[in-house]
Design a protein around this motif. Structure first.
Motif, PDB file in Angstrom:
ATOM      1  N   PHE A   1       0.779 -11.026  -2.040  1.00 57.00           N
ATOM      2  CA  PHE A   1       0.809 -10.782  -0.608  1.00 57.00           C
ATOM      3  C   PHE A   1       2.039 -11.371   0.071  1.00 57.00           C
ATOM      4  O   PHE A   1       2.469 -10.904   1.099  1.00 57.00           O
TER       5      PHE A   1
ATOM      6  N   TYR B   1      -3.058  -1.883  -1.158  1.00 59.60           N
ATOM      7  CA  TYR B   1      -1.830  -1.648  -1.904  1.00 59.60           C
ATOM      8  C   TYR B   1      -1.688  -2.496  -3.161  1.00 59.60           C
ATOM      9  O   TYR B   1      -0.807  -2.260  -3.970  1.00 59.60           O
ATOM     10  N   THR B   2      -2.543  -3.492  -3.335  1.00 54.69           N
ATOM     11  CA  THR B   2      -2.420  -4.290  -4.546  1.00 54.69           C
ATOM     12  C   THR B   2      -2.863  -3.509  -5.766  1.00 54.69           C
ATOM     13  O   THR B   2      -2.526  -3.865  -6.882  1.00 54.69           O
TER      14      THR B   2
ATOM     15  N   GLN C   1       3.972  -2.058   2.804  1.00 56.18           N
ATOM     16  CA  GLN C   1       2.836  -2.726   2.161  1.00 56.18           C
ATOM     17  C   GLN C   1       2.832  -2.571   0.649  1.00 56.18           C
ATOM     18  O   GLN C   1       2.174  -3.339  -0.035  1.00 56.18           O
TER      19      GLN C   1
ATOM     20  N   SER D   1       3.116  -5.477  -1.501  1.00 57.90           N
ATOM     21  CA  SER D   1       1.971  -6.379  -1.707  1.00 57.90           C
ATOM     22  C   SER D   1       1.455  -6.331  -3.135  1.00 57.90           C
ATOM     23  O   SER D   1       0.736  -7.219  -3.557  1.00 57.90           O
ATOM     24  N   SER D   2       1.837  -5.281  -3.877  1.00 55.35           N
ATOM     25  CA  SER D   2       1.321  -5.186  -5.236  1.00 55.35           C
ATOM     26  C   SER D   2       1.840  -6.329  -6.102  1.00 55.35           C
ATOM     27  O   SER D   2       1.297  -6.619  -7.151  1.00 55.35           O
TER      28      SER D   2
ATOM     29  N   GLN E   1       1.765   3.682  -9.048  1.00 52.97           N
ATOM     30  CA  GLN E   1       0.556   3.970  -8.271  1.00 52.97           C
ATOM     31  C   GLN E   1       0.660   3.524  -6.819  1.00 52.97           C
ATOM     32  O   GLN E   1      -0.183   3.847  -6.003  1.00 52.97           O
ATOM     33  N   CYS E   2       1.692   2.743  -6.493  1.00 54.25           N
ATOM     34  CA  CYS E   2       1.874   2.337  -5.104  1.00 54.25           C
ATOM     35  C   CYS E   2       2.836   3.260  -4.368  1.00 54.25           C
ATOM     36  O   CYS E   2       3.094   3.107  -3.188  1.00 54.25           O
TER      37      CYS E   2
ATOM     38  N   PHE F   1       4.751  -7.483  10.338  1.00 57.42           N
ATOM     39  CA  PHE F   1       5.031  -8.461  11.395  1.00 57.42           C
ATOM     40  C   PHE F   1       4.110  -9.673  11.246  1.00 57.42           C
ATOM     41  O   PHE F   1       4.538 -10.818  11.326  1.00 57.42           O
TER      42      PHE F   1
ATOM     43  N   ILE G   1      -3.852 -17.843   3.280  1.00 58.23           N
ATOM     44  CA  ILE G   1      -3.084 -16.934   4.123  1.00 58.23           C
ATOM     45  C   ILE G   1      -4.005 -15.815   4.594  1.00 58.23           C
ATOM     46  O   ILE G   1      -5.159 -15.738   4.178  1.00 58.23           O
TER      47      ILE G   1
ATOM     48  N   ASP H   1      -2.866  -4.198   3.147  1.00 58.87           N
ATOM     49  CA  ASP H   1      -2.269  -5.013   2.085  1.00 58.87           C
ATOM     50  C   ASP H   1      -3.169  -5.011   0.862  1.00 58.87           C
ATOM     51  O   ASP H   1      -2.721  -4.851  -0.269  1.00 58.87           O
TER      52      ASP H   1
ATOM     53  N   ASP I   1       2.924  -3.375  12.186  1.00 56.73           N
ATOM     54  CA  ASP I   1       2.159  -4.526  12.567  1.00 56.73           C
ATOM     55  C   ASP I   1       1.841  -5.482  11.418  1.00 56.73           C
ATOM     56  O   ASP I   1       1.946  -6.698  11.545  1.00 56.73           O
ATOM     57  N   ALA I   2       1.431  -4.912  10.281  1.00 55.95           N
ATOM     58  CA  ALA I   2       0.979  -5.742   9.165  1.00 55.95           C
ATOM     59  C   ALA I   2       2.126  -6.597   8.634  1.00 55.95           C
ATOM     60  O   ALA I   2       1.951  -7.787   8.353  1.00 55.95           O
TER      61      ALA I   2
ATOM     62  N   LYS J   1       5.075  -1.628  16.667  1.00 56.32           N
ATOM     63  CA  LYS J   1       3.865  -1.102  16.026  1.00 56.32           C
ATOM     64  C   LYS J   1       3.911   0.416  15.918  1.00 56.32           C
ATOM     65  O   LYS J   1       3.084   1.106  16.500  1.00 56.32           O
TER      66      LYS J   1
ATOM     67  N   VAL K   1      -3.439   0.488  -5.969  1.00 56.86           N
ATOM     68  CA  VAL K   1      -3.665   1.849  -5.486  1.00 56.86           C
ATOM     69  C   VAL K   1      -4.347   2.698  -6.551  1.00 56.86           C
ATOM     70  O   VAL K   1      -5.190   3.538  -6.259  1.00 56.86           O
ATOM     71  N   LYS K   2      -3.997   2.440  -7.821  1.00 61.10           N
ATOM     72  CA  LYS K   2      -4.548   3.239  -8.907  1.00 61.10           C
ATOM     73  C   LYS K   2      -6.071   3.090  -8.976  1.00 61.10           C
ATOM     74  O   LYS K   2      -6.790   4.070  -9.147  1.00 61.10           O
TER      75      LYS K   2
ATOM     76  N   LEU L   1       3.708   7.086  -3.100  1.00 61.04           N
ATOM     77  CA  LEU L   1       2.897   8.234  -2.719  1.00 61.04           C
ATOM     78  C   LEU L   1       3.740   9.490  -2.829  1.00 61.04           C
ATOM     79  O   LEU L   1       4.939   9.463  -2.550  1.00 61.04           O
TER      80      LEU L   1
ATOM     81  N   ARG M   1       2.550 -10.769   8.571  1.00 62.86           N
ATOM     82  CA  ARG M   1       2.924 -11.541   7.379  1.00 62.86           C
ATOM     83  C   ARG M   1       4.097 -12.478   7.708  1.00 62.86           C
ATOM     84  O   ARG M   1       4.075 -13.661   7.413  1.00 62.86           O
TER      85      ARG M   1
ATOM     86  N   GLU N   1       5.182   2.692   1.496  1.00 62.49           N
ATOM     87  CA  GLU N   1       5.100   1.886   2.707  1.00 62.49           C
ATOM     88  C   GLU N   1       5.614   0.475   2.434  1.00 62.49           C
ATOM     89  O   GLU N   1       5.712   0.057   1.283  1.00 62.49           O
TER      90      GLU N   1
ATOM     91  N   THR O   1      -3.930  -7.972   5.651  1.00 57.75           N
ATOM     92  CA  THR O   1      -4.620  -6.849   6.293  1.00 57.75           C
ATOM     93  C   THR O   1      -5.346  -6.032   5.224  1.00 57.75           C
ATOM     94  O   THR O   1      -5.073  -6.147   4.034  1.00 57.75           O
TER      95      THR O   1
END
Lengths: 432, 432
Positions: A414, B175-176, A407, A410-411, A362-363, A266, B166, B172, A263-264, A286, B178-179, A365, A268, A405, B169
């Motif tokens: 966005f 995830y920018t 997402q 996004s790091s 760190q993003c 989508f 913009i 999002d 969903d997220a 979703k 996570v650390k 997992l 964006r 993910e 979520t």
């Protein structure tokens, strides 16, 4: 104020300063990849090649069917049928019952087996189909009288629904006779039996699943006669209709379909109106795909002959979702030809992307034991094995024991997904 | 063939015959209720009275606010604010931090408490609000340095989102970094803190929840500039946009809003185009209401001044869902004024309906111990207590220990809901 204190102050509070440095760092990396981007016209040319290939493939080669493989005798498949023909099939079944009873033989249903032992993966078709084993369900037997009664009841209920030409849910069906069905799983199972018996899809019985999916982008279609222009559906998009038989007149100037797991992502893509920059249709269920979205995707793919690119999480679950779209679920293998969309390309996020796009540690997992097991199980699946590229990616995932993910992108900002990652993927034709 | 056998044969197979008898029986009952139905014009007149009452109530009496009750000093509330004013609020907060650091005092955030002990149910407003207790979150303290850092980071991220105008979520946002955040619950919690601190809603921060809801019926609105006519959205309906601030220009000739708990009932209403017979807007969140649907419902209710009728399952869970729409969830009590829709009428399915509409015994389900406990807990809730009718119904539910889903009405025919039950409810003004 000491010099040290002042310097620290000028740079802003420490947290903000760290955040700033970090965003500069990832910013410069993103900037580097951004520089690789060619003008949109060139990217579009590369996308158009894929589009042309899909179009000519679709028009030159008829899709293989069971009968092409001389398997139609050994396997069983259902097809979409119109209301009148399903009604006729039910009438015939009931007449045969009546004749059998008149002849003093009582009545019995001949029900195709949907057990795992009766399922077969056909590599040429790249999907699971049902063999032709079936079993008898006589009314005059203690062990089957209940199921035979339920079958008769479901036939009569479906007939009533078809006569009014309305659509109902499985839950509605169950509630018409709770005493008989006892439990929804019983009426659901017999509903699938009835589909197989009559040789038609569950949608043809006008029994629908609830909808979860949404669609947005370069697509115009009619939903129950209403003309829907999916470029004018704002950010929320259009809910995918539960009843595919009321969907018609698909038109599109898109070059591809972008199938999104979440969903997220989508949202964006919809908010950035990604489909205006790169003409495409964006669709998501979703998460785990529901029947309505699978039917809708297949319909778009076959009628519009568009290539399908998938954007899923880089974990075994993302690939599992792809497998359901492509090969179907075991539970509904009798209807695999109508529910599956062959030839979906795995665009991303792929395990190799994590390093290629320098997704920060760190993003990512760590995979759980269960994840690793799921990954290894997938490596044994036929639909993975036949695609060397997928095997390599999945191998890497299981070895590095890292997942990520969508997402995680996004790091880098966005809008990195829509402004850098996807355009670069398209430019480099980086799909498997 | 013996005479006995023949007679049995003529009546069809036993299951079908039982089904036939049954459908005749419930058919005759449904027929009886159907006969009570007056012409649509008369039913509409009764609906219009309710509509007029809602319109005049909305225009004559301004909705009560905290300041009307002289509670604004003791309680804290947030409001929708535009992008520029939220940006300004963040800039001010950061300047204050900088000044504090320059003055050698380091920096600290003053964060409103969102704990249960700081929440208050205000009967006049019929919703939960937040008291004004707050706590200090200094950077220079071991116990709060992490949270203070996260707060600074979230402020800077939100500022970046607002600058580009913009929407992102919560996922999002997590995830920018996570650390730093470690776990999404941490960034989520601080996001709510930031809302409270800045005195604006979470939507004003441009951080949105994912959408689940759909809408269909007599409503026209714009979603990000696209004009959406919800009478032309087929059966699937329009997905409710995640970002309420891009929704505008609501127009409607509906007489009421029909809030539906479940997807299946929504589909029935949409397919039968119920809104053409009784002008209304039909909306569902498919179960537990999400923030986007709650914001959308409130927006419709306040701008269009329409009465809201709710169709939920006859169980404690159905009423709980109503309570979330009406009074808000405890977790987001600081934003209760924007998320809640007061004065929703409980149309059905109510415990008293089960006998009134003679829902067959086998379609009612026994309540579990947990259900009964949930029902008893609800009886203690202020929002139930203040409505005598609801107390009576809930008492009956707990005493009979029976529950039923909306789908239970399907036992009288799949279209009983739209053709008899709802019209009769409207005709008899049977809501509480």
């Amino acid at each position: 104020m000491s010099e040290k204190k002042r310097r620290r102050t000028e740079a802003g509070p420490p947290a903000a300063s760290a955040a700033l440095k970090k965003s500069q760092r990832s910013g410069s990396h993103a900037q580097g990849l951004r520089k690789q981007l060619k003008p949109d016209a060139e990217i579009l040319a590369s996308v158009r090649e894929m589009y042309d290939a899909a179009q000519s493939a679709a028009s030159s080669s008829k899709a293989l069917t069971l009968s092409d493989l001389s398997l139609s005798a050994a396997c069983r498949e259902v097809s979409d049928r119109d209301v009148a023909s399903v009604q006729l099939a039910i009438e015939r079944a009931v007449l045969a019952m009546a004749r059998s009873i008149l002849a003093g033989r009582g009545f019995s249903f001949d029900v195709p087996s949907r057990a795992a032992s009766n399922q077969l993966y056909v590599p040429e078709l790249d999907r699971i189909v049902l063999r032709d084993k079936s079993s008898s369900r006589p009314f005059a037997s203690l062990s089957t009288v209940r199921k035979a009664t339920i079958t008769a009841r479901v036939l009569s209920l479906v007939y009533a629904v078809l006569r009014r030409d309305i659509h109902v849910t499985k839950r509605d069906l169950f509630y018409t006779d709770v005493k008989l069905f006892q439990d929804q799983s019983q009426s659901d199972a017999v509903l699938d039996d009835v589909s197989c018996m009559l040789g038609c899809t569950r949608s043809s019985l006008n029994v629908v699943a609830s909808e979860k999916g949404v669609v947005v982008g370069r697509l115009v279609f009619t939903d129950d006669g209403d003309r829907i222009d999916c470029t004018k559906m704002g950010i929320g998009g259009k809910a995918i209709p539960p009843n595919i038989d009321r969907v018609g007149n698909l038109e599109s100037d898109a070059l591809f379909i972008l199938l999104v797991e979440k969903d997220a992502a989508f949202m964006r893509l919809a908010e950035d109106r990604f489909y205006n920059r790169f003409p495409c249709i964006i669709v998501t269920a979703k998460g785990q795909p529901d029947v309505a979205t699978r039917l809708f995707l297949r319909r778009m793919k076959t009628e519009l002959k568009l290539p399908v690119l998938a954007l899923v999480d880089s974990d075994p679950y993302g690939l599992k979702i792809l497998s359901v779209y492509m090969c179907g679920s075991k539970n509904m293998s009798y209807d695999s030809s109508n529910l599956t969309t062959p030839d979906i390309k795995w665009l991303g996020v792929r395990p190799s992307d994590l390093d290629k796009y320098r997704v920060p540690e760190q993003c990512r997992l760590p995979m759980t034991e269960q994840d690793v097991k799921a990954g290894k199980d997938l490596l044994e699946e036929d639909f993975v094995k036949r695609n060397g590229g997928w095997v390599k990616e999945l191998d890497m995932m299981v070895k590095t024991r890292q997942k990520a993910e969508i997402q995680a992108l996004s790091s880098f900002g966005f809008q990195y997904l829509t402004e850098v990652y996807l355009p670069l993927k398209l430019q480099q034709r980086d799909w498997l």
